[in-house]
Motif scaffolding. Structure first.
Motif, mmCIF file in Angstrom:
data_model
loop_
_atom_site.group_PDB
_atom_site.id
_atom_site.type_symbol
_atom_site.label_atom_id
_atom_site.label_comp_id
_atom_site.label_asym_id
_atom_site.label_seq_id
_atom_site.Cartn_x
_atom_site.Cartn_y
_atom_site.Cartn_z
ATOM 1 N N ALA A 187 13.349 42.724 -18.678
ATOM 2 C CA ALA A 187 12.575 43.329 -19.770
ATOM 3 C C ALA A 187 12.386 42.347 -20.915
ATOM 4 C CB ALA A 187 13.265 44.601 -20.261
ATOM 5 N N ALA A 188 13.411 41.556 -21.220
ATOM 6 C CA ALA A 188 13.287 40.540 -22.275
ATOM 7 C C ALA A 188 12.274 39.473 -21.880
ATOM 8 C CB ALA A 188 14.646 39.897 -22.555
ATOM 9 N N GLU A 189 12.323 39.032 -20.634
ATOM 10 C CA GLU A 189 11.376 38.017 -20.158
ATOM 11 C C GLU A 189 9.953 38.561 -20.129
ATOM 12 O OE1 GLU A 189 13.227 36.912 -16.450
ATOM 13 O OE2 GLU A 189 14.566 35.472 -17.465
ATOM 14 N N ALA A 190 9.785 39.824 -19.751
ATOM 15 C CA ALA A 190 8.456 40.438 -19.743
ATOM 16 C C ALA A 190 7.903 40.531 -21.161
ATOM 17 C CB ALA A 190 8.516 41.822 -19.096
ATOM 18 N N PHE A 245 19.012 40.328 -26.375
ATOM 19 C CA PHE A 245 18.643 38.998 -25.930
ATOM 20 C C PHE A 245 17.991 38.257 -27.084
ATOM 21 C CE2 PHE A 245 19.047 41.082 -21.899
ATOM 22 C CZ PHE A 245 19.562 40.102 -21.070
ATOM 23 N N LEU A 246 18.353 36.980 -27.221
ATOM 24 C CA LEU A 246 17.731 36.068 -28.172
ATOM 25 C C LEU A 246 16.638 35.329 -27.425
ATOM 26 C CD1 LEU A 246 17.681 34.409 -30.868
ATOM 27 C CD2 LEU A 246 19.275 32.868 -29.735
ATOM 28 N N THR A 265 13.204 30.145 -24.221
ATOM 29 C CA THR A 265 14.568 30.341 -23.727
ATOM 30 C C THR A 265 14.989 31.778 -24.017
ATOM 31 O OG1 THR A 265 15.064 28.039 -24.253
ATOM 32 C CG2 THR A 265 16.929 29.490 -23.853
ATOM 33 N N VAL A 266 15.461 32.461 -22.992
ATOM 34 C CA VAL A 266 15.946 33.833 -23.127
ATOM 35 C C VAL A 266 17.452 33.804 -22.859
ATOM 36 C CG1 VAL A 266 15.792 36.199 -22.254
ATOM 37 C CG2 VAL A 266 13.725 34.773 -22.381
ATOM 38 N N GLY A 289 4.550 38.491 -22.302
ATOM 39 C CA GLY A 289 3.406 39.317 -22.676
ATOM 40 C C GLY A 289 2.844 39.027 -24.056
ATOM 41 N N ASP A 290 3.560 38.274 -24.871
ATOM 42 C CA ASP A 290 3.120 37.944 -26.225
ATOM 43 C C ASP A 290 1.826 37.124 -26.159
ATOM 44 O OD1 ASP A 290 2.764 36.886 -28.822
ATOM 45 O OD2 ASP A 290 4.915 36.588 -29.110
#
Length: 134
Positions: free
Chosen positions: A95-98, A35-36, A115-116, A102-103
């Motif tokens: 998982a990419a969104e999490a 994922f970008l 944007t994911v 979380g950053d």
């Protein structure tokens, strides 16, 4: 110049156009996806970035996510950060969104837009075109 062959992977799904949609698995057989993550910084973000930079770096170092690429987006003169980009290898979009949410930069309100987007690495980590990939 002919078409480059699609490099083998463990799973090779086909899009309606006939092009392969690459999906790989980790050593345990779980699906992996790239994922970008593109994060656009708020206009007054320099102070937020500076205040949370060390926490952001620590988050990246400690993250279990397979981070393939990361770095700041900058203005053309490469002096002013205007956001961040990540390419992550994770089991799914959640998982990419999490990872993105979380950053510490995201938690501190540095980004006005995140944007994911699913990303297909058709090069499989190799040069695709140019002197080494023609």
């Amino acid at each position: 110049m002919g078409r480059r062959p699609i490099l083998p992977c463990r799973h090779d799904f086909r899009h309606a156009t006939g092009h392969a949609i690459l999906r790989d698995t980790d050593p345990k057989g779980a699906a992996r996806m790239l994922f970008l993550i593109q994060c656009t910084q708020v206009a007054e973000g320099a102070g937020i970035r500076a205040a949370h930079y060390e926490a952001h770096r620590a988050y990246l170092r400690a993250s279990p996510v397979d981070l393939k690429l990361s770095g700041p987006m900058v203005t053309d003169e490469a002096e002013t950060p205007i956001g961040s980009v990540f390419i992550v290898d994770v089991p799914d979009r959640a998982a990419a969104e999490a990872f993105a949410s979380g950053d510490p930069f995201a938690k501190a309100g540095l980004f006005e837009k995140v944007t994911v987007t699913r990303f297909l690495d058709i090069t499989r980590g190799r040069p695709a075109f140019g002197p080494k990939g023609e």
